[in-house]
Design a protein around this motif. Structure first.
Motif, PDB file in Angstrom:
ATOM      1  N   ALA A  64       0.834  -1.209   0.000  1.00 21.12           N
ATOM      2  CA  ALA A  64       0.000   0.000   0.000  1.00 21.12           C
ATOM      3  C   ALA A  64       0.864   1.252   0.000  1.00 21.12           C
ATOM      4  CB  ALA A  64      -0.928   0.007   1.216  1.00 21.12           C
ATOM      5  N   LYS A  65       2.172   1.077   0.218  1.00 22.80           N
ATOM      6  CA  LYS A  65       3.099   2.213   0.213  1.00 22.80           C
ATOM      7  C   LYS A  65       4.411   1.738  -0.393  1.00 22.80           C
ATOM      8  CE  LYS A  65       4.792   5.996   3.093  1.00 22.80           C
ATOM      9  NZ  LYS A  65       4.865   6.559   4.478  1.00 22.80           N
ATOM     10  N   VAL A  66       4.475   1.729  -1.723  1.00 22.37           N
ATOM     11  CA  VAL A  66       5.641   1.212  -2.439  1.00 22.37           C
ATOM     12  C   VAL A  66       6.731   2.282  -2.449  1.00 22.37           C
ATOM     13  CG1 VAL A  66       6.483   0.264  -4.616  1.00 22.37           C
ATOM     14  CG2 VAL A  66       4.128  -0.193  -3.880  1.00 22.37           C
ATOM     15  N   PRO A  67       7.922   1.983  -1.932  1.00 22.25           N
ATOM     16  CA  PRO A  67       8.968   3.007  -1.796  1.00 22.25           C
ATOM     17  C   PRO A  67       9.781   3.232  -3.070  1.00 22.25           C
ATOM     18  CG  PRO A  67       9.737   0.952  -0.862  1.00 22.25           C
ATOM     19  CD  PRO A  67       8.332   0.695  -1.321  1.00 22.25           C
ATOM     20  N   PHE A  68       9.067   3.488  -4.183  1.00 20.83           N
ATOM     21  CA  PHE A  68       9.733   3.774  -5.453  1.00 20.83           C
ATOM     22  C   PHE A  68       9.045   4.955  -6.122  1.00 20.83           C
ATOM     23  CE2 PHE A  68      10.910  -0.678  -4.825  1.00 20.83           C
ATOM     24  CZ  PHE A  68      12.258  -0.658  -5.153  1.00 20.83           C
ATOM     25  N   ALA A  69       9.783   5.638  -6.974  1.00 20.98           N
ATOM     26  CA  ALA A  69       9.257   6.803  -7.679  1.00 20.98           C
ATOM     27  C   ALA A  69       8.225   6.391  -8.723  1.00 20.98           C
ATOM     28  CB  ALA A  69      10.405   7.558  -8.355  1.00 20.98           C
ATOM     29  N   ASP A  70       7.431   7.367  -9.189  1.00 23.70           N
ATOM     30  CA  ASP A  70       6.460   7.126 -10.248  1.00 23.70           C
ATOM     31  C   ASP A  70       7.161   6.547 -11.483  1.00 23.70           C
ATOM     32  OD1 ASP A  70       4.858   8.387  -8.462  1.00 23.70           O
ATOM     33  OD2 ASP A  70       4.396  10.130  -9.719  1.00 23.70           O
ATOM     34  N   GLU A  71       6.455   5.639 -12.156  1.00 19.92           N
ATOM     35  CA  GLU A  71       6.904   5.080 -13.444  1.00 19.92           C
ATOM     36  C   GLU A  71       8.322   4.502 -13.375  1.00 19.92           C
ATOM     37  OE1 GLU A  71       5.978   7.346 -16.915  1.00 19.92           O
ATOM     38  OE2 GLU A  71       4.351   8.420 -15.917  1.00 19.92           O
ATOM     39  N   THR A  72       8.539   3.630 -12.396  1.00 25.30           N
ATOM     40  CA  THR A  72       9.839   2.987 -12.222  1.00 25.30           C
ATOM     41  C   THR A  72       9.926   1.655 -12.954  1.00 25.30           C
ATOM     42  OG1 THR A  72      10.186   4.024 -10.064  1.00 25.30           O
ATOM     43  CG2 THR A  72      11.433   2.009 -10.501  1.00 25.30           C
ATOM     44  N   PHE A  73       8.818   0.912 -13.041  1.00 24.89           N
ATOM     45  CA  PHE A  73       8.875  -0.490 -13.479  1.00 24.89           C
ATOM     46  C   PHE A  73       8.156  -0.721 -14.806  1.00 24.89           C
ATOM     47  CE2 PHE A  73       9.252  -0.519  -8.854  1.00 24.89           C
ATOM     48  CZ  PHE A  73      10.419  -1.262  -8.694  1.00 24.89           C
ATOM     49  N   ASP A  74       8.744  -1.617 -15.617  1.00 29.00           N
ATOM     50  CA  ASP A  74       8.116  -2.037 -16.875  1.00 29.00           C
ATOM     51  C   ASP A  74       7.028  -3.081 -16.623  1.00 29.00           C
ATOM     52  OD1 ASP A  74      10.027  -0.788 -18.994  1.00 29.00           O
ATOM     53  OD2 ASP A  74      11.358  -1.777 -17.561  1.00 29.00           O
ATOM     54  N   VAL A  75       7.225  -3.927 -15.615  1.00 31.54           N
ATOM     55  CA  VAL A  75       6.263  -4.974 -15.262  1.00 31.54           C
ATOM     56  C   VAL A  75       6.105  -4.987 -13.744  1.00 31.54           C
ATOM     57  CG1 VAL A  75       5.720  -7.447 -15.325  1.00 31.54           C
ATOM     58  CG2 VAL A  75       6.929  -6.391 -17.251  1.00 31.54           C
ATOM     59  N   VAL A  76       4.854  -5.016 -13.288  1.00 28.35           N
ATOM     60  CA  VAL A  76       4.550  -5.169 -11.865  1.00 28.35           C
ATOM     61  C   VAL A  76       3.673  -6.411 -11.714  1.00 28.35           C
ATOM     62  CG1 VAL A  76       3.428  -4.179  -9.840  1.00 28.35           C
ATOM     63  CG2 VAL A  76       4.736  -2.699 -11.387  1.00 28.35           C
ATOM     64  N   ILE A  77       4.029  -7.290 -10.779  1.00 25.30           N
ATOM     65  CA  ILE A  77       3.336  -8.569 -10.603  1.00 25.30           C
ATOM     66  C   ILE A  77       2.797  -8.665  -9.176  1.00 25.30           C
ATOM     67  CG2 ILE A  77       3.585 -11.086 -10.691  1.00 25.30           C
ATOM     68  CD1 ILE A  77       6.156 -10.507 -12.451  1.00 25.30           C
ATOM     69  N   ALA A  78       1.517  -9.039  -9.063  1.00 23.62           N
ATOM     70  CA  ALA A  78       0.897  -9.278  -7.761  1.00 23.62           C
ATOM     71  C   ALA A  78       0.126 -10.592  -7.878  1.00 23.62           C
ATOM     72  CB  ALA A  78      -0.026  -8.134  -7.366  1.00 23.62           C
ATOM     73  N   ASN A  79       0.781 -11.687  -7.563  1.00 18.69           N
ATOM     74  CA  ASN A  79       0.220 -13.021  -7.770  1.00 18.69           C
ATOM     75  C   ASN A  79      -0.475 -13.511  -6.500  1.00 18.69           C
ATOM     76  OD1 ASN A  79      -0.356 -15.564  -8.786  1.00 18.69           O
ATOM     77  ND2 ASN A  79       1.691 -16.353  -8.357  1.00 18.69           N
ATOM     78  N   HIS A  80      -1.815 -13.581  -6.543  1.00 23.71           N
ATOM     79  CA  HIS A  80      -2.598 -13.996  -5.376  1.00 23.71           C
ATOM     80  C   HIS A  80      -2.209 -13.197  -4.139  1.00 23.71           C
ATOM     81  CE1 HIS A  80      -3.432 -18.102  -7.443  1.00 23.71           C
ATOM     82  NE2 HIS A  80      -4.390 -17.237  -7.682  1.00 23.71           N
ATOM     83  N   THR A  81      -2.178 -11.882  -4.321  1.00 24.13           N
ATOM     84  CA  THR A  81      -1.742 -10.975  -3.251  1.00 24.13           C
ATOM     85  C   THR A  81      -2.805  -9.944  -2.890  1.00 24.13           C
ATOM     86  OG1 THR A  81       0.601 -11.182  -3.875  1.00 24.13           O
ATOM     87  CG2 THR A  81      -0.029  -9.196  -2.670  1.00 24.13           C
ATOM     88  N   LEU A  82      -3.471  -9.370  -3.906  1.00 24.32           N
ATOM     89  CA  LEU A  82      -4.321  -8.207  -3.649  1.00 24.32           C
ATOM     90  C   LEU A  82      -5.479  -8.511  -2.718  1.00 24.32           C
ATOM     91  CD1 LEU A  82      -4.431  -6.327  -7.078  1.00 24.32           C
ATOM     92  CD2 LEU A  82      -2.885  -6.043  -5.154  1.00 24.32           C
ATOM     93  N   PHE A  83      -6.036  -9.731  -2.766  1.00 22.53           N
ATOM     94  CA  PHE A  83      -7.194 -10.001  -1.911  1.00 22.53           C
ATOM     95  C   PHE A  83      -6.830 -10.081  -0.427  1.00 22.53           C
ATOM     96  CE2 PHE A  83      -6.707 -14.211  -4.320  1.00 22.53           C
ATOM     97  CZ  PHE A  83      -5.724 -14.710  -3.482  1.00 22.53           C
ATOM     98  N   TYR A  84      -5.531 -10.118  -0.103  1.00 23.83           N
ATOM     99  CA  TYR A  84      -5.114 -10.081   1.298  1.00 23.83           C
ATOM    100  C   TYR A  84      -4.917  -8.654   1.815  1.00 23.83           C
ATOM    101  CZ  TYR A  84      -4.104 -15.114   1.020  1.00 23.83           C
ATOM    102  OH  TYR A  84      -4.194 -16.471   0.865  1.00 23.83           O
TER     103      TYR A  84
END
Length: 393
Positions: free
Chosen positions: A237-257
């Motif tokens: 909920a608080k990712v310590p990176f600047a805007d538009e840092t990553f080409d791919v972001v993965i959240a595998n069976h994570t968001l529902f927690y």
């Protein structure tokens, strides 16, 4: 029953170098029941009972309560079950060793500071207090590792799709040389260890998890190339990176927690580059429904999950939750099912769930094991209703 291959409670206690009183206490607490009790009340134990006793004594030594031990130990003769248990115990011992080494170093540093500066650094004292209170987190990490291992084992053994879940998810990520990638909720790093040979050169992957113990396990055990992988412990909920840092972001069976799912979706969208890809794994209402039916036919009071996770972020509502932060969102189903022909991995999976099942199963484990064995028969079909959302910014 022939008792020639069994041990009386006194012999059992003597062989294990514990008191007979301890054996009786574990029996009374439903932690270690005898294999056989004669009509006259004489208790007999088997070689297999030493397996559970080993688990009990190690977990007790490592600081687990009797109630926690009761929920974590099952006297099962399945070889894979035992190997899995021993591997998890090994990891817990490693965590304990690392914790004690950190405490030792902190004590040495504080002692040196006091002798050098003739005063106490109270912030360092607080850090030492936090280190000595890590026990509960290590226990939680052991339980989480146990659960993850049980779930992966069931799927890996009985899935019909020849392309496993993690190789399939990797295919959806579209990873190419030169990309920068973030995985939140990386768990045990299975997405990367199963696809190690496919990783292109020139990528930089950040693996993150809210559990610092999980990150420690991945760094230590996964054997990933540290020139391409780094590890961070943070809440997504608080990712310590600047805007538009990553080409791919993965959240595998994570968001529902996650507690605040829209906030997490916004954060993941924020750190994703324009034109980048967001890959979110989840499932729908039919996923593993036969397992729920199975346990409730044994005892209708059993609930395998306190929360209906797919209702929080699942196949039916995930696109709407992601849409405000992305240009396009597409659902891609993973076509698969399980055909289970052995009871033990299914039982292990059931006991790993986050519901109230242990309350109604552990006291009647032998009866439950026989029930599941009979229901599985030659084959037990389990529906899978899983897939990923592919979003583009």
């Amino acid at each position: 029953m022939n008792t020639s291959d069994l041990y009386t409670s006194g012999t059992f206690a003597k062989m294990a170098h514990i008191s007979q009183r301890t054996v009786r206490y574990y029996d009374k607490q439903n932690i270690l029941k005898p294999t056989y009790v004669t009509p006259e009340g004489r208790r007999y134990y088997s070689d297999q009972d030493f397996v559970r006793l080993q688990q009990i004594l190690l977990l007790k030594y490592l600081g687990f309560s009797l109630e926690e031990i009761r929920s974590l130990t099952i006297a099962d003769q399945d070889e894979s079950f035992l190997v899995n248990s021993l591997e998890l115990q090994r990891k817990l011992v490693q965590d304990q060793i690392e914790q004690l080494q950190m405490v030792e170093q902190a004590i040495q540093n504080m002692s040196a500071e006091i002798q050098s500066d003739h005063e106490i650094n109270w912030s360092h004292m607080l850090e030492l207090i936090h280190l000595t209170n890590m026990e509960n987190r290590l226990q939680t990490q052991y339980q989480n590792s146990t659960n993850i291992s049980a779930r992966i084992r069931l799927h890996s053994m009985f899935s019909k799709n020849p392309v496993g879940w993690f190789p399939w998810v990797y295919q959806q990520c579209g990873i190419r040389s030169g990309m920068r990638i973030l995985e939140v909720g990386c768990g045990n790093g299975r997405l990367w260890t199963e696809n190690r040979s496919k990783l292109p050169e020139g990528i930089q992957v950040t693996l993150s998890d809210v559990s610092d113990g999980m990150i420690r396990d991945v760094r230590r055990d996964a054997g990933l190339d540290e020139s391409r992988f780094d590890y961070q412990h943070f809440d997504c909920a608080k990712v310590p990176f600047a805007d538009e840092t990553f080409d791919v972001v993965i959240a595998n069976h994570t968001l529902f927690y996650c507690e605040d799912i829209p906030k997490v979706c916004k954060e993941l969208g924020r750190v994703l580059k324009h034109g980048g890809r967001l890959v979110c794994g989840t499932y729908g209402p039919d996923h593993m429904k036969e397992i729920t039916d199975l346990v409730q036919s044994f005892d209708k009071r059993i609930t395998l999950s306190a929360d209906c996770l797919y209702a929080r972020f699942g196949r039916e509502n995930g696109a709407a939750l992601l849409a405000p932060y992305l240009t396009t969102v597409e659902w891609r189903p993973y076509e698969d099912a399980l055909e289970v022909d052995a009871a033990e991995p299914l039982i292990e999976y059931i006991l790993s769930c986050h519901g109230n099942q242990n309350q109604y199963i552990l006291d009647r484990y032998n009866k439950f094991r026989a029930f599941v064995t009979q229901r599985v028969g030659k084959s037990f079909h389990i529906t899978k209703d899983a897939g990923v959302f592919i979003g583009q910014k």
